[in-house]
Design an enzyme around this catalytic site. Structure first.
Site, PDB file in Angstrom:
ATOM      1  N   ARG A 151       1.067  -1.024  -0.082  1.00  0.00           N
ATOM      2  CA  ARG A 151       0.081  -0.083  -0.325  1.00  0.00           C
ATOM      3  C   ARG A 151       0.805   1.270  -0.140  1.00  0.00           C
ATOM      4  O   ARG A 151       0.805   2.155   0.595  1.00  0.00           O
ATOM      5  CB  ARG A 151      -1.256   0.139   0.885  1.00  0.00           C
ATOM      6  CG  ARG A 151      -2.090  -1.004   1.913  1.00  0.00           C
ATOM      7  CD  ARG A 151      -2.944  -1.090   0.565  1.00  0.00           C
ATOM      8  NE  ARG A 151      -3.683  -2.218   0.637  1.00  0.00           N
ATOM      9  CZ  ARG A 151      -3.964  -3.594   0.591  1.00  0.00           C
ATOM     10  NH1 ARG A 151      -3.080  -2.982  -0.372  1.00  0.00           N
ATOM     11  NH2 ARG A 151      -4.493  -4.156   0.942  1.00  0.00           N
ATOM     12  N   SER A 225     -11.443   2.262   4.605  1.00  0.00           N
ATOM     13  CA  SER A 225     -10.344   1.805   5.141  1.00  0.00           C
ATOM     14  C   SER A 225     -10.353   3.062   6.326  1.00  0.00           C
ATOM     15  O   SER A 225      -8.853   3.889   5.086  1.00  0.00           O
ATOM     16  CB  SER A 225      -9.598   1.130   5.008  1.00  0.00           C
ATOM     17  OG  SER A 225     -10.241  -0.404   4.125  1.00  0.00           O
ATOM     18  N   GLU A 323      -4.471   6.126   6.873  1.00  0.00           N
ATOM     19  CA  GLU A 323      -4.118   5.369   5.575  1.00  0.00           C
ATOM     20  C   GLU A 323      -4.772   6.827   4.709  1.00  0.00           C
ATOM     21  O   GLU A 323      -4.182   7.329   3.705  1.00  0.00           O
ATOM     22  CB  GLU A 323      -5.435   3.887   5.779  1.00  0.00           C
ATOM     23  CG  GLU A 323      -4.994   3.753   3.415  1.00  0.00           C
ATOM     24  CD  GLU A 323      -5.498   3.738   2.935  1.00  0.00           C
ATOM     25  OE1 GLU A 323      -6.253   4.413   1.824  1.00  0.00           O
ATOM     26  OE2 GLU A 323      -6.745   2.771   2.970  1.00  0.00           O
TER      27      GLU A 323
HETATM   28  P1  NAP Z   1     -11.088  -8.251   5.029  1.00  0.00           P
HETATM   29  O1  NAP Z   1     -11.828  -9.040   4.468  1.00  0.00           O
HETATM   30  O2  NAP Z   1     -12.104  -8.607   7.105  1.00  0.00           O
HETATM   31  O3  NAP Z   1      -9.954  -9.078   5.736  1.00  0.00           O
HETATM   32  C1  NAP Z   1      -9.498  -8.572   7.042  1.00  0.00           C
HETATM   33  C2  NAP Z   1      -7.561  -7.995   7.006  1.00  0.00           C
HETATM   34  O4  NAP Z   1      -7.479  -9.705   6.882  1.00  0.00           O
HETATM   35  C3  NAP Z   1      -7.653  -7.608   5.328  1.00  0.00           C
HETATM   36  O5  NAP Z   1      -6.594  -5.958   5.695  1.00  0.00           O
HETATM   37  C4  NAP Z   1      -6.584  -8.136   5.387  1.00  0.00           C
HETATM   38  O6  NAP Z   1      -5.503  -8.288   4.749  1.00  0.00           O
HETATM   39  C5  NAP Z   1      -6.385  -9.578   5.820  1.00  0.00           C
HETATM   40  N1  NAP Z   1      -6.773 -10.770   5.097  1.00  0.00           N
HETATM   41  C6  NAP Z   1      -6.908 -11.601   5.192  1.00  0.00           C
HETATM   42  N2  NAP Z   1      -7.136 -12.601   4.087  1.00  0.00           N
HETATM   43  C7  NAP Z   1      -5.822 -12.475   4.193  1.00  0.00           C
HETATM   44  C8  NAP Z   1      -4.786 -14.129   3.534  1.00  0.00           C
HETATM   45  N3  NAP Z   1      -5.726 -14.436   2.925  1.00  0.00           N
HETATM   46  N4  NAP Z   1      -3.840 -13.267   3.757  1.00  0.00           N
HETATM   47  C9  NAP Z   1      -3.032 -11.922   4.276  1.00  0.00           C
HETATM   48  N5  NAP Z   1      -4.298 -10.997   4.629  1.00  0.00           N
HETATM   49  C10 NAP Z   1      -5.753 -11.550   5.160  1.00  0.00           C
HETATM   50  O7  NAP Z   1     -10.953  -7.202   4.550  1.00  0.00           O
HETATM   51  P2  NAP Z   1     -11.416  -6.249   4.475  1.00  0.00           P
HETATM   52  O8  NAP Z   1     -11.388  -4.759   5.398  1.00  0.00           O
HETATM   53  O9  NAP Z   1     -13.035  -6.013   4.394  1.00  0.00           O
HETATM   54  O10 NAP Z   1     -11.059  -5.301   2.488  1.00  0.00           O
HETATM   55  C11 NAP Z   1     -11.013  -6.651   2.215  1.00  0.00           C
HETATM   56  C12 NAP Z   1      -9.922  -6.307   0.521  1.00  0.00           C
HETATM   57  O11 NAP Z   1      -9.927  -5.027   0.292  1.00  0.00           O
HETATM   58  C13 NAP Z   1      -9.006  -6.676   1.963  1.00  0.00           C
HETATM   59  O12 NAP Z   1      -7.603  -6.873   0.557  1.00  0.00           O
HETATM   60  C14 NAP Z   1      -8.168  -4.842   2.049  1.00  0.00           C
HETATM   61  O13 NAP Z   1      -6.885  -4.443   1.583  1.00  0.00           O
HETATM   62  C15 NAP Z   1      -8.654  -4.321   0.404  1.00  0.00           C
HETATM   63  N6  NAP Z   1      -8.939  -2.444   0.546  1.00  0.00           N
HETATM   64  C16 NAP Z   1      -7.973  -1.913   0.420  1.00  0.00           C
HETATM   65  C17 NAP Z   1      -8.236  -0.538   0.520  1.00  0.00           C
HETATM   66  C18 NAP Z   1      -6.961  -0.064   0.109  1.00  0.00           C
HETATM   67  O14 NAP Z   1      -5.882  -0.141  -0.751  1.00  0.00           O
HETATM   68  N7  NAP Z   1      -6.804   0.843   0.365  1.00  0.00           N
HETATM   69  C19 NAP Z   1      -8.814   0.156   1.158  1.00  0.00           C
HETATM   70  C20 NAP Z   1     -10.441  -0.659   1.140  1.00  0.00           C
HETATM   71  C21 NAP Z   1      -9.765  -2.196   1.292  1.00  0.00           C
HETATM   72  P3  NAP Z   1      -5.128  -6.973   3.148  1.00  0.00           P
HETATM   73  O15 NAP Z   1      -5.214  -5.287   3.700  1.00  0.00           O
HETATM   74  O16 NAP Z   1      -3.477  -6.624   2.941  1.00  0.00           O
HETATM   75  O17 NAP Z   1      -5.625  -7.292   2.333  1.00  0.00           O
END
Ligand code: NAP
Length: 328
Positions: A151, A225, A323
């Site tokens: 990120r 986020s 963020e």
């Molecule tokens: P989620 O599915 O509720 O999962 C919670 C956290 O667990 C996420 O932050 C994710 O990390 C981590 N996670 C889940 N499975 C994983 C695996 N197999 N290996 C490593 N890490 C794992 O997450 P959420 O908050 O609803 O968001 C869904 C996705 O959208 C996430 O990937 C999140 O990063 C992404 N997102 C990105 C942004 C951005 O780029 N600014 C903003 C909003 C959401 P990661 O966040 O590292 O994936």
């Protein structure tokens, strides 16, 4: 967030030349300047911006080349990110489908190396077309020189504000994506008995998951986020695990353990909270999303943010970092 002061000047740039002209004008008038996309990941301070904001409106979707296995596309920096993803998926190309429904523009995507559900822009990005405001010239920066990490990129760190991103070039695959998938996606596929995967199937699943969980920023004032996922040492993680057996952590390449910021905020008691003092709230289906219900100023938002940071720090010894960018 629909908070913060006004910009003194604003220009919409729909061509490369308009970007260069806008920067020239700001420099001549000795004004600070910034390029933005949709502004969906920015928090503006109450005093506003005392210079020129240049809104990136550069269009463009172009197939540059292709072979049996892949296709290389150029996308204009002002394109809506999700429309560009939809276009690539519509051609059966794989690489951007995990990044469906992320708000904002194409030009903003490399800045924080957008990632979701195990996909990351840097894994398909070839180059970033920029206007370099330091040397007043257009150039093409290869992906290896963008300083991408989790990120993050040089556009968000050491070279913040220097480059205006006019377009990106991505190389996408003609092969279908396959397992293993991120937990949330796999759960969706199991529940819906999906066994064959294509970019369109992944996109549809990501859209369904995100829509069920996250508020649409066009309807509800939010920045997505609000905190980045923190990283802790393995020792710190083991200590936390003793106290919170449900805590989840994922090992990262540098040896540290990534924690889920949303889980920490929720455990700190902030899921679906409506804070009377500041008019701010956290989303009931995802505590990581802060929502402006009736805040009067960015100060209200920052005050609410501090309450969360304080509580999470007190419970877990982890300092959450914001963020969205705070400007100016
Ligand atoms: P989620 O599915 O509720 O999962 C919670 C956290 O667990 C996420 O932050 C994710 O990390 C981590 N996670 C889940 N499975 C994983 C695996 N197999 N290996 C490593 N890490 C794992 O997450 P959420 O908050 O609803 O968001 C869904 C996705 O959208 C996430 O990937 C999140 O990063 C992404 N997102 C990105 C942004 C951005 O780029 N600014 C903003 C909003 C959401 P990661 O966040 O590292 O994936």
């Amino acid at each position: 967030m629909r908070l913060g002061g006004n910009a003194k000047y604003l220009a919409e740039a729909a061509t490369d030349e308009a970007v260069a002209d806008s920067v020239k004008w700001a420099k001549e008038h000795q004004l600070p300047y910034r390029m933005i996309g949709d502004g969906s990941n920015i928090v503006w301070r109450d005093q506003g911006f005392p210079g020129l904001i240049i809104v990136n409106r550069i269009p463009g979707r172009q197939l540059l080349s292709q072979d049996e296995h892949s296709a290389t596309l150029q996308l204009g920096g002002g394109e809506q990110w999700d429309a560009a993803v939809e276009w690539s998926v519509g051609q059966g190309l794989s690489g951007l489908e995990f990044l469906s429904l992320i708000p904002g523009t194409v030009g903003a995507a490399p800045v924080q190396n957008v990632g979701a559900y195990g996909g990351e822009l840097s894994s398909v990005l070839k180059e970033v077309g920029v206007y370099d405001t330091k040397n007043d010239c257009f150039e093409s920066i290869p992906a290896e020189e963008c300083g991408f990490s989790y990120r993050n990129s040089r556009f968000k760190s050491v070279d913040q504000g220097r480059f205006m991103i006019t377009h990106i070039v991505v190389k996408l695959s003609k092969n279908n994506p396959g397992p293993p998938f991120y937990e949330a996606l796999q759960k969706y596929f199991d529940e819906h008995q999906v066994k064959e995967f294509s970019p369109a199937v992944i996109r549809q699943a990501v859209i369904a998951i995100r829509s069920a969980k996250l508020p649409n920023p066009r309807e509800v004032a939010n920045n997505g986020s609000f905190f980045t996922n923190p990283f802790v040492t393995p020792e710190h993680f083991e200590e936390l695990k003793l106290q919170y057996p449900d805590i989840k952590g994922w090992p990262s390449k540098d040896g540290r353990v990534k924690l889920a910021a949303g889980w920490l905020v929720e455990q700190a008691g902030f899921r679906g909270v409506h804070d009377a003092a500041t008019g701010m709230a956290t989303w009931d289906k995802q505590a990581l999303v802060l929502v402006n219900e009736r805040a009067r100023s960015t100060n209200d938002l920052l005050e609410f943010r501090q309450k969360i940071i304080f509580k999470v720090d007190e419970l877990f010894g982890v300092t959450l970092e914001q963020e969205p960018e705070l400007l100016p």
